[in-house]
Design an enzyme around this catalytic site. Structure first.
Site, PDB file in Angstrom:
ATOM      1  N   TYR A 254      -1.790  -3.596  -3.800  1.00  0.00           N
ATOM      2  CA  TYR A 254      -3.024  -3.055  -4.507  1.00  0.00           C
ATOM      3  C   TYR A 254      -2.640  -1.967  -4.539  1.00  0.00           C
ATOM      4  O   TYR A 254      -1.244  -1.462  -3.820  1.00  0.00           O
ATOM      5  CB  TYR A 254      -4.186  -3.531  -3.391  1.00  0.00           C
ATOM      6  CG  TYR A 254      -5.113  -4.468  -3.333  1.00  0.00           C
ATOM      7  CD1 TYR A 254      -6.046  -4.821  -3.268  1.00  0.00           C
ATOM      8  CD2 TYR A 254      -3.787  -5.267  -2.187  1.00  0.00           C
ATOM      9  CE1 TYR A 254      -6.625  -6.270  -3.001  1.00  0.00           C
ATOM     10  CE2 TYR A 254      -4.298  -6.877  -1.431  1.00  0.00           C
ATOM     11  CZ  TYR A 254      -5.819  -7.132  -2.047  1.00  0.00           C
ATOM     12  OH  TYR A 254      -6.632  -8.413  -1.549  1.00  0.00           O
ATOM     13  N   HIS A 262      -9.036  -3.995  -7.059  1.00  0.00           N
ATOM     14  CA  HIS A 262      -8.995  -5.328  -6.931  1.00  0.00           C
ATOM     15  C   HIS A 262      -6.814  -5.441  -6.630  1.00  0.00           C
ATOM     16  O   HIS A 262      -6.263  -4.129  -7.251  1.00  0.00           O
ATOM     17  CB  HIS A 262      -9.296  -6.052  -7.368  1.00  0.00           C
ATOM     18  CG  HIS A 262     -10.498  -6.562  -7.712  1.00  0.00           C
ATOM     19  ND1 HIS A 262     -11.192  -7.426  -6.682  1.00  0.00           N
ATOM     20  CD2 HIS A 262     -11.878  -6.151  -8.741  1.00  0.00           C
ATOM     21  CE1 HIS A 262     -12.250  -7.609  -8.074  1.00  0.00           C
ATOM     22  NE2 HIS A 262     -12.766  -6.369  -8.059  1.00  0.00           N
ATOM     23  N   LYS A 294      -4.823 -11.561 -12.926  1.00  0.00           N
ATOM     24  CA  LYS A 294      -3.199 -10.585 -11.953  1.00  0.00           C
ATOM     25  C   LYS A 294      -2.088 -11.139 -12.912  1.00  0.00           C
ATOM     26  O   LYS A 294      -1.992 -11.946 -13.705  1.00  0.00           O
ATOM     27  CB  LYS A 294      -3.713 -11.324 -10.376  1.00  0.00           C
ATOM     28  CG  LYS A 294      -4.270 -10.818 -10.186  1.00  0.00           C
ATOM     29  CD  LYS A 294      -4.735 -11.501  -8.483  1.00  0.00           C
ATOM     30  CE  LYS A 294      -5.640 -11.885  -7.765  1.00  0.00           C
ATOM     31  NZ  LYS A 294      -6.979 -10.407  -8.063  1.00  0.00           N
TER      32      LYS A 294
END
Length: 319
Positions: A254, A262, A294
């Site tokens: 993070y 997020h 991601k």
């Protein structure tokens, strides 16, 4: 059991039980998160909360990599929690119970005195109000008689309430038949004279001393050592770290507090430059990371060079 001679009370106490490290102090939990970027996982229940599937309470359970980092940075000490709890003697227990009972009696006596004082104050106020009412009624009757005499009217024709104003006497209160009053009493949970918990005698400020005592063994394999080094390197870059098992990796990375951000990366640790990495793993991690918005981060630890190499994988699609 050998332990470190002194415990620095400024360090955070990590209470180890069954090879897991817990943090029970709320201030320590806040310090870990705000100052040291260590989040852990809250696993306790919160009182008076029917559904607890979002926020939990103390204790905070730390990842083993978080524990290793805190100990190596000299920010915390490990406490052998089961052995730090010592059973008290029978005399100590009797003394502790006597202190609790005496404390309760003192608090009840103080509460009763305060309640009696409040009752006396209310009674005094009531009697003062009755006295003033009598004076007003007497003045009103005297003025009415004086006016009747001045106008030549017979005094006996005045109303009875003027000639003989009613006198309201204060009546003694009758004993209440209600339940006796209740008081809130604070019972001390511990006593300074009874040593229930002695963390100083079972504190370890290094991994070697904790390993020798048998309370902490992580890391014990090359892969575990690689995970600790990768975790530390990402942490030193200013990232917050979390467990990444639900996204198919070792860590989640993070850019800030997970309550506000997020994760940007799912990190997978490769224990050495010679460790095999299958093409299917690259494809799977790349597609999964892209599907969850991601990038997947392959983190390769080189024990000889003491460095971490990063490879970011993101599915771009073809055709």
């Amino acid at each position: 059991m050998a332990s470190d001679s002194e415990l620095d009370h400024r360090k955070i106490q990590l209470r180890v039980s069954n090879h897991k490290a817990y943090v029970w102090d709320v201030e320590d939990i806040a310090t870990l998160r705000a100052k040291h970027h260590i989040c852990g996982v809250l696993t306790g229940t919160l009182p008076h909360l029917s559904q607890q599937n979002v926020f939990l309470g103390v204790p905070l359970v730390l990842l083993p990599e978080e524990v290793v980092l805190l100990i190596e940075k000299q920010l915390a000490v490990l406490i052998d929690d089961p052995h730090a709890h010592q059973p008290a003697s029978a005399d100590a227990l009797r003394r502790w119970n006597a202190e609790r009972e005496e404390s309760a009696r003192t608090q009840i006596a103080k509460a009763e005195a305060e309640k009696a004082s409040e009752k006396a104050a209310k009674l005094s106020t009531s009697e003062e109000a009755i006295r003033k009412r009598k004076e007003r009624e007497a003045k009103r009757a005297a003025a009415a008689r004086a006016k009747a005499i001045a106008e030549g009217l017979p005094v006996e024709d005045l109303p009875a309430s003027v000639l003989n104003p009613p006198v309201e006497e204060s009546r003694p209160s009758t004993p209440s038949r209600l339940a006796p009053p209740t008081f809130n009493v604070t019972i001390p949970a511990s006593s300074m004279d009874v040593e229930w918990y002695t963390p100083d005698a079972h504190a370890y400020s290094t991994l070697d001393s904790a390993r020798a005592a048998g309370i902490w063994t992580y890391p014990s394999t090359p892969f575990e050592r690689a995970k600790c080094r990768v975790f530390q390197d990402l942490w030193e870059k200013g990232n917050f770290m979390g467990g990444g098992i639900k996204f198919g990796g070792d860590f989640l990375v993070y850019p800030g507090d997970p309550l506000r951000y997020h994760s940007h990366f799912v990190a997978t640790v490769i224990e050495s430059p010679k460790a095999p990495l299958m093409p299917m793993e690259i494809v799977a991690h790349g597609r999964l990371g892209t599907a969850t918005k991601k990038s997947h981060l392959f983190c390769e630890w080189d024990e000889d060079k003491q460095t971490v190499t990063y490879f970011s994988v993101e599915w771009a699609g073809f055709g």
